[in-house]
Design a protein around this motif. Structure first.
Motif, mmCIF file in Angstrom:
data_model
loop_
_atom_site.group_PDB
_atom_site.id
_atom_site.type_symbol
_atom_site.label_atom_id
_atom_site.label_comp_id
_atom_site.label_asym_id
_atom_site.label_seq_id
_atom_site.Cartn_x
_atom_site.Cartn_y
_atom_site.Cartn_z
ATOM 1 N N UNK A 88 0.832 -1.208 0.000
ATOM 2 C CA UNK A 88 0.000 0.000 0.000
ATOM 3 C C UNK A 88 0.863 1.253 0.000
ATOM 4 N N UNK A 89 1.935 1.244 0.780
ATOM 5 C CA UNK A 89 2.845 2.389 0.812
ATOM 6 C C UNK A 89 3.507 2.570 -0.551
ATOM 7 N N UNK A 90 3.951 1.457 -1.155
ATOM 8 C CA UNK A 90 4.589 1.514 -2.479
ATOM 9 C C UNK A 90 3.613 2.043 -3.532
ATOM 10 N N UNK A 91 2.366 1.562 -3.494
ATOM 11 C CA UNK A 91 1.348 2.007 -4.457
ATOM 12 C C UNK A 91 1.057 3.502 -4.270
ATOM 13 N N UNK A 92 1.001 3.935 -3.029
ATOM 14 C CA UNK A 92 0.735 5.345 -2.735
ATOM 15 C C UNK A 92 1.860 6.229 -3.254
ATOM 16 N N UNK A 93 3.110 5.838 -2.990
ATOM 17 C CA UNK A 93 4.262 6.619 -3.456
ATOM 18 C C UNK A 93 4.312 6.663 -4.980
ATOM 19 N N UNK A 94 4.015 5.536 -5.615
ATOM 20 C CA UNK A 94 4.029 5.484 -7.082
ATOM 21 C C UNK A 94 2.997 6.441 -7.666
ATOM 22 N N UNK A 95 1.806 6.456 -7.095
ATOM 23 C CA UNK A 95 0.742 7.352 -7.578
ATOM 24 C C UNK A 95 1.122 8.817 -7.378
ATOM 25 N N UNK A 96 1.719 9.126 -6.241
ATOM 26 C CA UNK A 96 2.127 10.507 -5.955
ATOM 27 C C UNK A 96 3.199 10.969 -6.946
ATOM 28 N N UNK A 97 4.194 10.110 -7.192
ATOM 29 C CA UNK A 97 5.283 10.469 -8.117
ATOM 30 C C UNK A 97 4.769 10.647 -9.538
ATOM 31 N N UNK A 98 3.896 9.744 -9.973
ATOM 32 C CA UNK A 98 3.333 9.858 -11.328
ATOM 33 C C UNK A 98 2.554 11.160 -11.473
ATOM 34 N N UNK A 99 1.747 11.462 -10.458
ATOM 35 C CA UNK A 99 0.960 12.700 -10.516
ATOM 36 C C UNK A 99 1.877 13.919 -10.527
ATOM 37 N N UNK A 100 2.928 13.882 -9.720
ATOM 38 C CA UNK A 100 3.835 15.022 -9.622
ATOM 39 C C UNK A 100 4.434 15.381 -10.989
ATOM 40 N N UNK A 101 4.820 14.353 -11.758
ATOM 41 C CA UNK A 101 5.515 14.600 -13.027
ATOM 42 C C UNK A 101 4.601 14.467 -14.253
ATOM 43 N N UNK A 102 3.306 14.418 -14.029
ATOM 44 C CA UNK A 102 2.384 14.228 -15.161
ATOM 45 C C UNK A 102 2.436 15.372 -16.168
ATOM 46 N N UNK A 103 2.643 16.597 -15.703
ATOM 47 C CA UNK A 103 2.735 17.723 -16.646
ATOM 48 C C UNK A 103 3.969 17.600 -17.528
ATOM 49 N N UNK A 104 5.113 17.324 -16.902
ATOM 50 C CA UNK A 104 6.354 17.154 -17.660
ATOM 51 C C UNK A 104 6.240 16.014 -18.671
ATOM 52 N N UNK A 105 5.664 14.903 -18.226
ATOM 53 C CA UNK A 105 5.537 13.740 -19.107
ATOM 54 C C UNK A 105 4.529 13.986 -20.223
ATOM 55 N N UNK A 106 3.474 14.732 -19.920
ATOM 56 C CA UNK A 106 2.465 15.037 -20.939
ATOM 57 C C UNK A 106 3.071 15.795 -22.104
ATOM 58 N N UNK A 107 3.911 16.790 -21.775
ATOM 59 C CA UNK A 107 4.557 17.549 -22.845
ATOM 60 C C UNK A 107 5.636 16.705 -23.527
ATOM 61 N N UNK A 108 6.324 15.875 -22.747
ATOM 62 C CA UNK A 108 7.365 15.014 -23.313
ATOM 63 C C UNK A 108 6.774 14.048 -24.335
ATOM 64 N N UNK A 109 5.559 13.558 -24.031
ATOM 65 C CA UNK A 109 4.884 12.635 -24.949
ATOM 66 C C UNK A 109 4.266 13.354 -26.149
ATOM 67 N N UNK A 110 4.291 14.688 -26.120
ATOM 68 C CA UNK A 110 3.719 15.459 -27.216
ATOM 69 C C UNK A 110 2.202 15.506 -27.207
ATOM 70 N N UNK A 111 1.607 15.337 -26.038
ATOM 71 C CA UNK A 111 0.146 15.333 -25.939
ATOM 72 C C UNK A 111 -0.421 16.734 -25.756
ATOM 73 N N UNK A 112 0.322 17.587 -25.054
ATOM 74 C CA UNK A 112 -0.092 18.973 -24.826
ATOM 75 C C UNK A 112 1.143 19.858 -24.906
ATOM 76 N N UNK A 113 0.920 21.143 -25.157
ATOM 77 C CA UNK A 113 2.020 22.105 -25.183
ATOM 78 C C UNK A 113 1.751 23.145 -24.102
ATOM 79 N N UNK A 114 2.489 23.061 -22.993
ATOM 80 C CA UNK A 114 2.260 23.943 -21.851
ATOM 81 C C UNK A 114 3.240 25.110 -21.867
ATOM 82 N N UNK A 115 2.756 26.253 -21.390
ATOM 83 C CA UNK A 115 3.634 27.412 -21.236
ATOM 84 C C UNK A 115 4.585 27.195 -20.056
#
Length: 221
Positions: free
Chosen positions: A84-111
């Motif tokens: 549960x702790x591992x799953x929680x940390x994984x979700x937090x980390x993914x959410x934290x970097x979702x903006x960076x990854x979204x632009x990296x994947x070319x899905x959105x272009x953020x200012x």
């Protein structure tokens, strides 16, 4: 170019959705599914309110499904506290970097594609982990106390006196064997009518550490 981005968004939603369906059927656990769904829904709406990025509904749905699948995947391996702790940390980390990854994947272009604020999500998971840790402990303790109470026998009351602890009045019962226990009349009002010679069946609350033997469960006859 627009068609390429649209295809990317479709795949970004479809792939984690397929993973979510597979995980659902591989290990169906209502509690886990409900929890993962609640987290996914929370992520979907939380991304809408991120200050540094504007996510389209499709991308928000993709990240919600990814986090849903990650949580389900880790918890499918094991249902213990560390998973549960591992799953929680994984979700937090993914959410934290979702903006960076979204632009990296070319899905959105953020200012401004900095990391996302994870304060709320972190507090949620801390509460969730603590709740899941303490609830089984409490249930285990309750079962132990009930078993101990079932094994106990009635004893005669030798003496009853009133004493005050922490501003609360307790009926101090001395059993025939000499054990002194504190009974809160607010929880057990029948103690007010008990007298010497009556019989009492009880088990002590082992969580009390202030020197007063408080009862967990009590019966008087």
């Amino acid at each position: 170019m627009k068609n390429v981005i649209l295809l990317k968004k479709i795949l970004f939603v479809a792939i984690p959705a397929l993973a979510a369906v597979i995980l659902f059927f591989v290990n169906i656990n209502k509690g886990m599914v409900l929890t993962a769904s609640a987290i996914g829904i929370m992520v979907f709406f939380k991304l809408y309110h991120e200050d540094n990025s504007v996510f389209s509904p499709a991308v928000r749905a993709g990240w919600a499904l990814i986090i849903f699948s990650v949580f389900m995947g880790i918890m499918s391996v094991s249902h213990n506290l560390w998973a549960l702790i591992a799953a929680s940390l994984a979700c937090i980390i993914i959410y934290m970097f979702s903006s960076l990854l979204t632009e990296k994947f070319g899905l959105e272009d953020f200012a401004d594609n900095g990391t996302n604020n994870v304060s709320f999500l972190t507090l949620f998971f801390i509460f969730f982990v603590v709740f899941n840790y303490t609830t089984p402990k409490y249930e285990e303790y309750s079962e132990q106390m009930e078993a101990e109470y079932a094994r106990s026998e009635f004893e005669k009351i030798g003496k009853i006196e009133k004493e005050t602890y922490g501003g609360n009045t307790y009926f101090m019962v001395t059993t025939e064997k000499g054990e002194i226990i504190g009974v809160d009349a607010r929880k057990y009002p029948e103690i007010r009518h008990a007298a010497k010679g009556d019989e009492i069946k009880y088990t002590l609350d082992r969580t009390q550490k202030n020197g007063l033997n408080k009862v967990y469960k009590l019966m008087i006859r």
